[in-house]
Design an enzyme around this catalytic site. Structure first.
Site, PDB file in Angstrom:
ATOM      1  N   HIS A  88       1.056  -1.500  -0.135  1.00 43.27           N
ATOM      2  CA  HIS A  88       0.613  -0.020  -0.024  1.00 43.27           C
ATOM      3  C   HIS A  88       0.977   1.724   0.211  1.00 43.27           C
ATOM      4  CE1 HIS A  88      -3.898  -1.568   0.960  1.00 43.27           C
ATOM      5  NE2 HIS A  88      -3.350  -3.195   1.111  1.00 43.27           N
ATOM      6  N   ASP A 144       3.546   9.735  -0.305  1.00 38.99           N
ATOM      7  CA  ASP A 144       2.595   8.593  -0.324  1.00 38.99           C
ATOM      8  C   ASP A 144       1.813   7.699  -1.283  1.00 38.99           C
ATOM      9  OD1 ASP A 144      -0.007   7.785   1.502  1.00 38.99           O
ATOM     10  OD2 ASP A 144      -0.534  10.167   1.663  1.00 38.99           O
TER      11      ASP A 144
HETATM   12  P1  ADP Z   1      -2.854   6.325   5.315  1.00 43.09           P
HETATM   13  O1  ADP Z   1      -3.095   4.685   4.414  1.00 43.09           O
HETATM   14  O2  ADP Z   1      -1.817   6.774   4.909  1.00 43.09           O
HETATM   15  O3  ADP Z   1      -2.997   6.875   5.787  1.00 43.09           O
HETATM   16  P2  ADP Z   1      -5.138   7.493   3.416  1.00 43.09           P
HETATM   17  O4  ADP Z   1      -5.116   8.545   2.954  1.00 43.09           O
HETATM   18  O5  ADP Z   1      -4.690   6.345   2.273  1.00 43.09           O
HETATM   19  O6  ADP Z   1      -3.349   7.655   4.217  1.00 43.09           O
HETATM   20  O7  ADP Z   1      -5.979   6.931   3.501  1.00 43.09           O
HETATM   21  C1  ADP Z   1      -6.357   7.138   5.136  1.00 43.09           C
HETATM   22  C2  ADP Z   1      -7.771   6.789   5.457  1.00 43.09           C
HETATM   23  O8  ADP Z   1      -8.765   7.197   6.936  1.00 43.09           O
HETATM   24  C3  ADP Z   1      -9.192   7.805   4.972  1.00 43.09           C
HETATM   25  O9  ADP Z   1      -9.753   6.874   4.450  1.00 43.09           O
HETATM   26  C4  ADP Z   1      -9.695   8.970   5.678  1.00 43.09           C
HETATM   27  O10 ADP Z   1     -10.663   9.550   5.117  1.00 43.09           O
HETATM   28  C5  ADP Z   1      -9.316   7.901   7.437  1.00 43.09           C
HETATM   29  N1  ADP Z   1      -8.715   9.511   8.012  1.00 43.09           N
HETATM   30  C6  ADP Z   1      -7.589   9.902   8.272  1.00 43.09           C
HETATM   31  N2  ADP Z   1      -8.077  10.832   8.545  1.00 43.09           N
HETATM   32  C7  ADP Z   1      -8.778  10.909   9.322  1.00 43.09           C
HETATM   33  C8  ADP Z   1      -9.147  11.266  10.312  1.00 43.09           C
HETATM   34  N3  ADP Z   1      -8.563  12.025  11.445  1.00 43.09           N
HETATM   35  N4  ADP Z   1     -10.968  10.766  11.131  1.00 43.09           N
HETATM   36  C9  ADP Z   1     -11.002  10.413  10.204  1.00 43.09           C
HETATM   37  N5  ADP Z   1     -10.663   9.491   9.566  1.00 43.09           N
HETATM   38  C10 ADP Z   1      -9.774   9.193   8.849  1.00 43.09           C
HETATM   39  O1  F6P Z   2      -1.632   2.534   4.512  1.00 42.22           O
HETATM   40  C1  F6P Z   2      -0.492   2.365   5.023  1.00 42.22           C
HETATM   41  C2  F6P Z   2      -0.990   1.515   6.831  1.00 42.22           C
HETATM   42  O2  F6P Z   2      -0.135   1.412   6.973  1.00 42.22           O
HETATM   43  C3  F6P Z   2      -1.998   0.645   6.338  1.00 42.22           C
HETATM   44  O3  F6P Z   2      -1.287  -0.782   5.976  1.00 42.22           O
HETATM   45  C4  F6P Z   2      -2.413   0.879   7.555  1.00 42.22           C
HETATM   46  O4  F6P Z   2      -3.624   0.152   8.556  1.00 42.22           O
HETATM   47  C5  F6P Z   2      -2.289   2.307   8.133  1.00 42.22           C
HETATM   48  O5  F6P Z   2      -2.016   2.798   7.394  1.00 42.22           O
HETATM   49  C6  F6P Z   2      -2.909   3.034   9.567  1.00 42.22           C
HETATM   50  O6  F6P Z   2      -0.879   2.397  10.328  1.00 42.22           O
HETATM   51  P1  F6P Z   2      -1.675   1.914  11.236  1.00 42.22           P
HETATM   52  O7  F6P Z   2      -2.346   0.375  11.179  1.00 42.22           O
HETATM   53  O8  F6P Z   2       0.214   1.418  11.882  1.00 42.22           O
HETATM   54  O9  F6P Z   2      -2.440   2.394  12.621  1.00 42.22           O
END
Ligand code: ADP
Ligand code: F6P
Length: 442
Positions: free
Chosen positions: A155, A349
């Protein structure tokens, strides 16, 4: 139809299992919906010692989870996965810590995952492992006799081969990856780097790009509904007609948050017409709070937020609102819909689903503008309509913010329609279908 066995470090928490939430769960929802599925992973609990598998069921979806012992959690999750691999895979060699015991713990947990999965596998299953926590899992499962389909999806980004190979254990991780039949990554750039790293060891390069996505219909409907809800009404009332700039990220150093705060500071300094006219809301729930680099980031942001507000606020205007807790997904969707600017500026990212969620949430009659890092995987699909920025350059972000805030409706609509077409043409369902089809055809 073959049963799907999903393996990932994080599985949906128990209260969300009936109604799947969270990025990976949503991306997989369609793949899961029509078939028997077993999802194996860490329960999220840390115990004094490892415990046996717990099982729960939600319709045709079964969850099997294991707890981690304190030492395994420290070495595997905080240590090798998030203290070594996470920074390295995001090209941040300087933040990576190399400790042999962490690597040993990482391998041990992967063996434990393979033991657990091997116990519940049936012939005919399709096994799909997810993310950097599980590089060695496939080889460990093969060693336990599994010869059936075995796929892996990364991912996060994959860095240039010479950078990855600075990791002392790089070669053994690449050899482990060779056990997977299909290796998916987010972008063609990631695939090229991983293939180069595999080829340098004489392995068959087989990484392919499968860009992950969201369920845009679902997110759009949620955003529309939330727009009529109490939270959005309260938010709107508090804004007093000011334009909203919105950032939504885990509190992670890959997300470029200090640079983003400095960019907002620059906007207020260099474009005085925007003073008093905008509010920047950054929602950044604390993530991986046991890891030192994450704690240092939190301190830095606390200080920056205080300084920016102290310098620019008026008695009736607080320019920056900063929340370090998660807020409900529906409320977030409503905030995306009311935002004039979605500010998504990770330093690097894998994909960044927030960028796609911002696009899906907009109202065609009055869409907001996406300011997007060129180093997010999503930029490959959204450059058609986003204002792309270099996230290391607060001045450039400030200029893009000013342009976004001044942009006239026809240009906003034209840019948004281009992005809407991109988001709707590759959904989460398309992503999982494409990967599974590839795995079935191995
Ligand atoms: P990562 O996997 O690195 O966290 P992504 O942007 O790909 O980044 O995915 C993050 C997911 O978590 C998205 O679906 C987003 O809406 C959710 N998310 C991120 N920040 C928040 C928050 N503050 N509250 C609720 N959901 C969140
Ligand atoms: O998208 C990357 C990622 O590391 C996922 O594998 C993971 O579930 C998410 O971010 C949130 O991180 P964590 O599982 O360490 O809270």
């Amino acid at each position: 139809m073959a049963r799907l066995v999903i393996v990932s470090n994080r599985v949906p928490p128990p209260r969300e299992r009936g109604q799947l939430a969270g990025g990976l769960a949503i991306a997989l929802r369609d793949a899961i919906a029509g078939r028997d599925t077993l999802w194996f992973g860490w329960s999220g609990n840390v115990r004094d010692s490892e415990t046996p598998i717990h099982e729960t069921r939600a319709g045709r979806l079964r969850f099997a989870t294991i707890d981690l012992g304190q030492a395994a959690h420290r070495g595997y999750y905080n240590g090798f996965a998030n203290g070594t691999l996470w920074p390295l895979l995001h090209w941040r060699l300087g933040l990576a810590e190399f400790r042999r015991p962490d690597y040993m713990a990482y391998r041990t947990v992967n063996q434990a995952f393979a033991d657990g999965v091997a116990r519940v596998l049936q012939s005919g299953d399709l096994v799909w492992a997810h993310d950097y926590h599980l590089f060695p899992f496939g080889a460990a499962l093969r060693a336990r006799g599994w010869a059936g389909p075995l796929g892996f999806f990364l991912h996060v980004p994959f860095p240039p081969a010479p950078l990855f190979r600075m990791l002392p254990e790089a070669d053994s991780l690449l050899l482990d990856l060779d056990a997977y039949d299909v290796i998916g990554v987010q972008t063609r750039e990631d695939a090229a780097y991983l293939n180069e790293a595999m080829a340098s060891l004489g392995l068959k390069p087989r990484a392919e790009a499968f860009p992950i996505s969201i369920d845009p219909d679902d997110f759009a409907a949620t955003a529309k509904r939330a727009g009529r809800g109490e939270d959005v009404e309260r938010m709107q009332a508090s804004m007093a007609d000011r334009a909203l700039i919105l950032g939504v990220d885990r509190l992670d150093y890959t997300k470029g948050l200090p640079e983003r705060f400095r960019a907002f500071d620059q906007l207020l300094r260099r474009f005085p017409n925007q003073r008093g006219q905008v509010t920047f809301l950054q929602v950044a729930p604390v993530s991986r709070g046991d890891v030192a680099q994450y704690r240092a980031l939190r301190r830095e942001l606390d200080e920056l937020a205080g300084r920016i507000n102290g310098e620019h606020a008026e008695f009736d205007w607080m320019p920056l609102r900063y929340i370090t807790r998660a807020i409900p997904r529906a409320t977030l969707a409503g905030f995306h819909r009311m935002a004039r600017v979605g500010l998504v500026t990770p330093l690097r990212d894998g994909m960044n689903l927030v960028a796609k969620e911002f696009v899906a949430a907009q109202d065609e009659a009055d869409p907001g503008v996406l300011v997007l890092s060129r180093f997010a995987g999503a930029a490959a699909e959204l450059e058609c309509g986003a204002l792309l920025v270099n996230p290391h350059d607060p001045d450039a972000i400030a200029e893009a913010l000013d342009a976004a805030l001044l942009m006239a409706l026809p240009e906003r609509q034209e840019r948004w329609r281009a992005m809407r077409d991109a988001v709707w043409s590759n959904t989460a369902a398309d992503w999982s279908r494409a990967f599974i089809a590839r795995l079935e055809a191995r």
